[in-house]
Design an enzyme around this catalytic site. Structure first.
Site, PDB file in Angstrom:
ATOM      1  N   ARG A   1      14.008 -22.695 -21.807  1.00 17.75           N
ATOM      2  CA  ARG A   1      14.696 -23.972 -21.602  1.00 17.75           C
ATOM      3  C   ARG A   1      16.194 -23.804 -21.378  1.00 17.75           C
ATOM      4  O   ARG A   1      16.888 -24.754 -21.029  1.00 17.75           O
ATOM      5  CB  ARG A   1      14.429 -24.914 -22.786  1.00 17.75           C
TER       6      ARG A   1
ATOM      7  N   GLN B   1       9.727  -5.795 -30.152  1.00 23.75           N
ATOM      8  CA  GLN B   1       8.484  -6.539 -29.944  1.00 23.75           C
ATOM      9  C   GLN B   1       8.206  -6.480 -28.437  1.00 23.75           C
ATOM     10  O   GLN B   1       8.698  -7.297 -27.670  1.00 23.75           O
ATOM     11  CB  GLN B   1       8.624  -7.989 -30.422  1.00 23.75           C
TER      12      GLN B   1
ATOM     13  N   GLY C   1       8.364 -27.997 -35.555  1.00 21.75           N
ATOM     14  CA  GLY C   1       7.073 -28.161 -36.215  1.00 21.75           C
ATOM     15  C   GLY C   1       7.133 -29.239 -37.287  1.00 21.75           C
ATOM     16  O   GLY C   1       8.125 -29.373 -38.006  1.00 21.75           O
TER      17      GLY C   1
ATOM     18  N   GLU D   1       2.697 -27.075 -35.461  1.00 18.43           N
ATOM     19  CA  GLU D   1       3.595 -27.003 -34.318  1.00 18.43           C
ATOM     20  C   GLU D   1       3.603 -28.335 -33.564  1.00 18.43           C
ATOM     21  O   GLU D   1       2.576 -29.003 -33.449  1.00 18.43           O
ATOM     22  CB  GLU D   1       3.182 -25.875 -33.376  1.00 18.43           C
TER      23      GLU D   1
ATOM     24  N   ASN E   1      10.086 -28.242 -39.788  1.00 15.03           N
ATOM     25  CA  ASN E   1      10.271 -26.851 -40.175  1.00 15.03           C
ATOM     26  C   ASN E   1      11.525 -26.289 -39.506  1.00 15.03           C
ATOM     27  O   ASN E   1      11.647 -26.318 -38.289  1.00 15.03           O
ATOM     28  CB  ASN E   1       9.036 -26.041 -39.754  1.00 15.03           C
TER      29      ASN E   1
ATOM     30  N   LYS F   1      50.553  -4.777 -17.461  1.00 15.33           N
ATOM     31  CA  LYS F   1      49.295  -4.094 -17.736  1.00 15.33           C
ATOM     32  C   LYS F   1      49.603  -2.685 -18.211  1.00 15.33           C
ATOM     33  O   LYS F   1      50.303  -1.928 -17.529  1.00 15.33           O
ATOM     34  CB  LYS F   1      48.419  -4.068 -16.479  1.00 15.33           C
TER      35      LYS F   1
ATOM     36  N   ALA G   1      64.260 -10.224 -11.006  1.00 18.69           N
ATOM     37  CA  ALA G   1      63.174 -10.962 -10.375  1.00 18.69           C
ATOM     38  C   ALA G   1      62.624 -10.196  -9.178  1.00 18.69           C
ATOM     39  O   ALA G   1      63.369  -9.581  -8.402  1.00 18.69           O
ATOM     40  CB  ALA G   1      63.672 -12.329  -9.921  1.00 18.69           C
TER      41      ALA G   1
ATOM     42  N   SER H   1      67.126  -7.274  -8.560  1.00 24.58           N
ATOM     43  CA  SER H   1      66.019  -8.079  -8.038  1.00 24.58           C
ATOM     44  C   SER H   1      65.374  -7.446  -6.811  1.00 24.58           C
ATOM     45  O   SER H   1      66.026  -6.750  -6.027  1.00 24.58           O
ATOM     46  CB  SER H   1      66.523  -9.475  -7.677  1.00 24.58           C
TER      47      SER H   1
END
Length: 453
Positions: free
Chosen positions: A17, A75, A143, A156, A173, A355, A384, A409
């Protein structure tokens, strides 16, 4: 700590979903994966005794939690919550705990306090199978809890039929269980999958345990929102908003000024000292720290950033893996990328990007500058439009600027290059060779002026 209890998080499902192929438990709330919240809550109660059942895109889940790889149980086929418990049972037996606390991986609102309240009741009653029930205005896909003649059942939602199962109690539940392993282990082989989904459900252990003479307890936690799960994008953003309000309320209680609090988003691992000031809209994520006296103006995003005392970060800045020391100033419209460091009283102004660069104590880069792979000494001034040309198309190179240097600059410093202390680089220069201490460097074409006609 509950030494008798191990914990199990069920995180193998796909979460259809959510309309995404990525594991549902990796969807983020305030910058952290959903599964992280359950891990933290259970670790507070059970320490390192937390196992997680993974299945769908298990590789992605493992990559997101590399430090917990040895605590995962696979699983391979996702055939329901009961099947997940079967997959984990050998590992649970090996670890030798008396009980296992089972929690769904899609419950990020769960807290150690709420779980402890449930455990204390369940352990006090010496239950074999205990579960949390809550009451919701709309039970949705949860449930249904059915109580009849002193017995309790969970049906359920998709299988519930009032004419057959009897009236629901109004409880649902919550998917949190405390199971006594010696009582439950013999029952697992009796779990069936004769239901609408063809899956094996943990909920069936409730009926099986009662039939075997075991003690079953449903612990009603009222309308406690801590147990709400997430099944859809709408529920995800609602849970995130609940977490956001919880975090902001804690900051206010601790003495942090939070202006426009409804638009301030602070992740659970962020630390903000009392006396700091946050102005929304604002986003703070990861392991960001903000010290006392710091002011973060609106429209800033900070990720894993360290902000020192009395720092001001003006509006519209983005800082990631950056460190800003006491008294420094950032922005507005500045970007500090990973490895950027501002030492005490340094300043970067509007449209400055850094950076992997350090701006020394009291140094300034006031506007329109890029400092990459650079080290700028204390008291230096970067004019600048200055850029450090750090990439030759194959490798990155470093620029070093000594203390008290002045870079005019619109200069380009072609790395690798060193500008000595107190050196002056004339505006518009392209510097390709080292400049000695105290020297003047000019590297531009001579101006030619002619009549227009």
């Amino acid at each position: 700590m509950y030494e008798r209890i191990g914990a199990l998080i069920l995180a193998a499902g796909k979460g259809t979903r959510m309309k995404s192929d990525a594991p549902k438990v990796l969807k983020t709330l305030l910058g952290e994966p959903m599964l992280w919240y359950g891990q933290q809550a259970l670790a507070a109660l059970c320490g390192a005794r937390v196992l997680t059942v993974v299945g769908h895109r298990a590789d992605m889940v493992a990559a997101a939690f590399p430090d917990l790889a040895d605590r995962f149980v696979l699983q391979a086929e996702q055939r329901g919550t009961g099947h997940a418990l079967m997959a984990a049972m050998p590992r649970l037996a090996q670890e030798g705990r008396e009980y296992v606390l089972v929690v769904n991986g899609d419950a990020p609102l769960v807290t150690p306090e709420s779980l402890a309240a449930f455990l204390d009741v369940a352990l006090g009653a010496a239950s074999d199978v205990a579960f949390v029930s809550i009451e919701l205005p709309d039970p949705g896909a949860y449930g249904r809890v059915v109580r009849r003649g002193g017995a309790v059942r969970i049906v359920e939602a998709k299988d519930y039929d009032a004419s057959r199962d009897g009236p629901a109690s109004g409880e649902i539940n919550a998917g949190v269980y405390l199971l006594r392993l010696a009582a439950v282990a013999p029952l697992l082989s009796r779990l069936g999958n004769d239901n609408t989904s063809g899956e094996y459900y943990i909920t069936d252990l409730v009926g099986l345990a009662q039939a075997a003479g075991g003690k079953v307890l449903a612990v009603n936690r009222g309308d406690d929102p801590a147990y709400l799960g997430i099944n859809s994008p709408a529920e995800l953003v609602a849970a995130e908003e609940s977490l956001r309000r919880r975090v902001v309320a804690g900051l206010l209680d601790a003495g942090v000024i939070v202006r426009a609090a409804d638009s301030v988003r602070v992740g659970p691992r962020v630390t903000v000292a009392p006396g700091a000031e946050l102005c929304g809209p604002l986003e703070l994520y990861g392991a960001t720290t903000v010290d006392a006296g710091a002011i973060l103006r609106s429209h800033n995003v900070l990720i894993d950033a360290a902000i020192g005392a009395n720092v001001t970060v003006q509006s519209f800045c983005h800082l990631e893996n950056a460190r800003v020391a006491r008294g420094a100033q950032v922005g507005p419209y500045a970007r500090l990328r990973p490895g950027a460091v501002l030492e005490e009283d340094a300043r970067v102004g509007n449209f400055v990007e850094m950076k992997k660069a350090t701006l020394g104590k009291g140094a300034k880069a006031s506007h329109l500058t890029y400092l990459g792979d650079a080290e700028v000494g204390a008291g230096s001034n970067i004019g600048a439009g200055t850029i450090t040309c750090n990439y030759d198309g194959t490798h990155k190179h470093k620029t070093v600027i000594g203390e008290g240097a002045f870079i005019g600059s619109n200069s380009a410093l072609v790395a690798p290059v060193t500008i000595g202390a107190r050196a002056l680089v004339g505006a518009g220069s392209v510097i390709t060779s080292d400049v000695p201490e105290g020297a003047l460097a000019l590297a531009r074409g001579r101006q030619v002026t002619k009549p227009r006609n």
